[in-house]
Scaffold this active site. Sequence first.
Site, short mmCIF file in Angstrom:
data_model
loop_
_atom_site.label_atom_id
_atom_site.label_comp_id
_atom_site.label_asym_id
_atom_site.label_seq_id
_atom_site.Cartn_x
_atom_site.Cartn_y
_atom_site.Cartn_z
N ARG A 255 -29.58 6.93 -20.80
CA ARG A 255 -29.61 6.15 -22.01
C ARG A 255 -28.50 6.49 -22.98
O ARG A 255 -28.03 5.67 -23.74
CB ARG A 255 -30.95 6.33 -22.71
CG ARG A 255 -31.03 5.27 -23.74
CD ARG A 255 -32.18 5.26 -24.58
NE ARG A 255 -31.68 5.22 -25.92
CZ ARG A 255 -32.37 5.56 -26.94
NH1 ARG A 255 -33.58 5.98 -26.79
NH2 ARG A 255 -31.85 5.47 -28.13
N LYS B 88 -46.11 4.10 -19.93
CA LYS B 88 -44.89 4.63 -20.53
C LYS B 88 -44.66 6.00 -19.91
O LYS B 88 -45.45 6.92 -20.12
CB LYS B 88 -45.03 4.75 -22.04
CG LYS B 88 -43.74 5.23 -22.65
CD LYS B 88 -43.78 5.31 -24.14
CE LYS B 88 -42.40 5.66 -24.66
NZ LYS B 88 -41.65 6.65 -23.90
N ARG C 185 -34.61 7.55 -19.70
CA ARG C 185 -34.31 6.15 -19.44
C ARG C 185 -33.02 6.07 -18.63
O ARG C 185 -32.06 6.79 -18.92
CB ARG C 185 -34.13 5.45 -20.79
CG ARG C 185 -33.94 3.96 -20.71
CD ARG C 185 -35.28 3.28 -20.54
NE ARG C 185 -35.11 1.84 -20.49
CZ ARG C 185 -35.11 1.06 -21.56
NH1 ARG C 185 -35.26 1.60 -22.75
NH2 ARG C 185 -34.97 -0.24 -21.44
N LYS D 121 -43.97 0.18 -27.67
CA LYS D 121 -44.51 1.36 -27.00
C LYS D 121 -45.76 1.78 -27.74
O LYS D 121 -45.78 1.84 -28.97
CB LYS D 121 -43.48 2.49 -26.91
CG LYS D 121 -42.77 2.87 -28.18
CD LYS D 121 -41.71 3.92 -27.87
CE LYS D 121 -40.89 4.23 -29.12
NZ LYS D 121 -39.71 5.03 -28.82
#
Lengths: 383, 534
Positions: free
Chosen positions: B248, B228, B233, B398
């Site tokens: 994002r 991660k 993003r 996650k």
Amino acid sequence: MRFLQQESSGIWRACNLFSALEGLALHEEYVLKKNHLIFLFVLACMALIQFTERGIYCPQADVYIDPWLPVDKALITHGHSDHARWGHRHYLCTHAARPVIEYRLGHIAVESVHWGEPVYIHGVRFSFHPAGHIPGSAQIRVEHKGEVWVISGDYKTAPDGLGEPFEPLTCHHFVTESTFGLPVYRWRSQSEIMQDINTWWQCNQAQGKTSVLIAYALGKAQRILSNLEPSIGPILTHGAVENINEVLRTQGLRLPPTQRVEAALNKHLWPQALVLAPPSALNTPWISRFKTASIGIASGWMALRGARRRRAADRGFVLSDHADWPGLQQAIAATGAEYVYVTHGYTDIFTQYLRQCGLQAQAVDTRFSGESLDVPEPETEAP
Amino acid sequence: MRAFAELFLQVDQTNKTNDKIDALAAFLTSAQHEDKLWAVALFCGRRPRRTVSTTLLRQWAAEAAGLPLWLFEDSYHIVGDLAETIALVLPPAKTLQEHSLRYWIDRMRSLEHADDLERKATVLEAWQSLDYSGRFIFNKLITGNWRVGISTKMVAKAIAKAYAIDQNVVLHRLSGQWSPDDLSFDQLILGQQASDDYSKPYPFCLAYPLEEAPCSLGAPTDWYAEYKWDGIRGQIIRRAGELYVWSRGEELVTEKYPEYEVLRTVLPDGTVLDGEIIAWRNEAPLPFAALQTRIGRKNVSKKQLQDTPVIFIAYDLLEYQGRDIRHLPFHQRRHWLEQLVAVAQAPCLLLSPRVPFLHWEALEALRLDAKAIGAEGLMLKKIDSTYKTGRKRGDWWKWKLPPLSVDAVLIYAQQGHGRRANLFTDFTFAVWRGEELVPFTKSYSGLTDEEFREVDAWIRRNTLERFGPVRAVRPELVFEIAFEGIQKSTRHKSGIALRFPRMLRWRKDKKATEANHLKDLLRLLGDECLEAGL
């Protein structure tokens, strides 16, 4: 202000401070400070009422008003737990407030008086006058040698159709609350709010939902009760509300018929019913028993979106037993008082505004909490 | 306006998602045509440009309400919402007028080039002709911040419900850049227009944090693990000869990252990549703070490009050879992604490496290594999962490293805004330096409502001093403060700054003297620097 609490030396100390300030004659804030000190000085000389660590105190009569620590003689404005506390040796209140106070505090030595009936204690004249907050709630008027103080406790100026309406009193010194002492608080009329509540109840019925309405067990619940439309459906109550209902009914207040939830065994009635419960019941299994319910909260705090969202209620009804901003301003103006003491609420802001309006205003520290949804009202009875 | 105000009230009054969606759907089927798209735009966070400064609004509101400015400001601080404060303090309207939402938006936008006198006249006119909820909406239009608890996803659900269209299709049509000025509701939602816009990104698939042990997920062979990364993003779109980069927040950021320009030539047309925008040097990620220097800038300097070069770590493929492949299983998408990245051979495009593992225990050990390579932890993806829209439980998890934490003493408190008005919820914490407590961070989150109420009541009883709205309290309460990173800072007295500080728990079992010392934090700072290669 601490020197005011040391009665014997207070005046002497004030004089000292006063003359010390004379030496600073060129200081730009001199005039302001001087006026303020004169105010404190006058206060120390008169000192008919003092704000002490135990509560609001009248040294001449040796009595306290709504004290928070145990004292010998306590005059009580009304039965809410931040005003009527357990542990004093003698209590004095109105006939109208007495049953609830006795119910909540148990076996206490209590005497009561009629509205407006004078009581003399060491030459000081005390009388109780309606504060319009809840049934039986009083402002206490204190008079000695021509000087008049009014300690208003909690009050609201608009009549609610249940309790004795607020009586404006003229005085030199007015002790006020400021629970909703900000200009953002302006109440709509009770009839509009009650119409909203009745409509909400009917809409919930149509959707098969129980209407659970959160309101203070003493005062607010009965105010709502007496203004609900009983033809809509059954009204159920939480024990804390029903106990107070019983006390007030015995006293002669007319309330529509209610039934304790525990006693209403017929659960088919629930989706038709409106349930009155105190704030302490929120987020407890007691409430979650109503599987499909709409939760409403009746409180002045519901005027703010933020407060409504924080409580995660489905509906907020802006209904308070405290005066709104215009109400507070009107009440203070009507007293004609030059000196105003602000006991709880937005004390700092409210005091600053009053000063700007030309009044001698002072915020004082007390342990009154006003209307609060965050600290649930203790429902404990006396040990 | 009344219909929209009514909708707002309904949506605001309930905290049940389905009720909100129902109210929205009902509005969309009954509202005036011109108001529909604006309502959708507003709830999706596309607000018209601000034409009146809030400073002026405050002055005019105080004046109209007959209040001194300071009293208005103090009230605003407590209410926490300017639009609401203004609506609350104004005296009741003189004559009510009804106009459409569009009408008021146009009136407001017409002020862009007006002088202040004209602006004031329009604003006062609105205040005098609208009721409380109308005023509130009007003020919201000007001040911008809606925060009504409606997400783009809920809007999409409502549209899907009202017009019987697939929700994912609606979400895709709502994404990217569009404005109610350029097209109609029918064109955006119902028409074919949507697919003509080549820049449109896909809605991101989001992961839930894994809270239970990974063995609860079943057989390790069904799962795919990767690191991660701690960047932002992003989606890279190569269509019709052009390249588009989206972050994002559905913000088009192509120009901020010129490094990616080369991808326009090396990626085949009809390709959409999902991955992480991240600062990278010497084959390792730079700390998030380095990337932050790039996020705010539109024009990047040469020096910045040298100091903090940015790359894209790709981990999913959403469109391949011009086809939307989100419905295909992950392993298939990944297979094509690997091929694409290998063929492209671009230094700014890396493939997110697979973290192979046979047992969950082995993976647990690998997770703790994540830090050494500059990752925040692991991502777990189900091998046969499709690419979902938004946050869905089950396929993507996650699994972050446990945060860093210290025990600190509460020393200052301030009342919160909005939802937390009248409650002390904004805290400043300190650690020891010798005999002295040094403030080192603020935190507003992490406690339950119940705990906040308890701390609030404690603060009221234990205030030592007041500085305006701030209260100094008795240094007694100890809280465990968790954070994601620590940096040197010249702006703070303690010399350090934390990333994402929050209250992990109230340590009622600890006394103030048992709180951590500044040197403990500095030691963590040392560790962080070593790992980041600084």
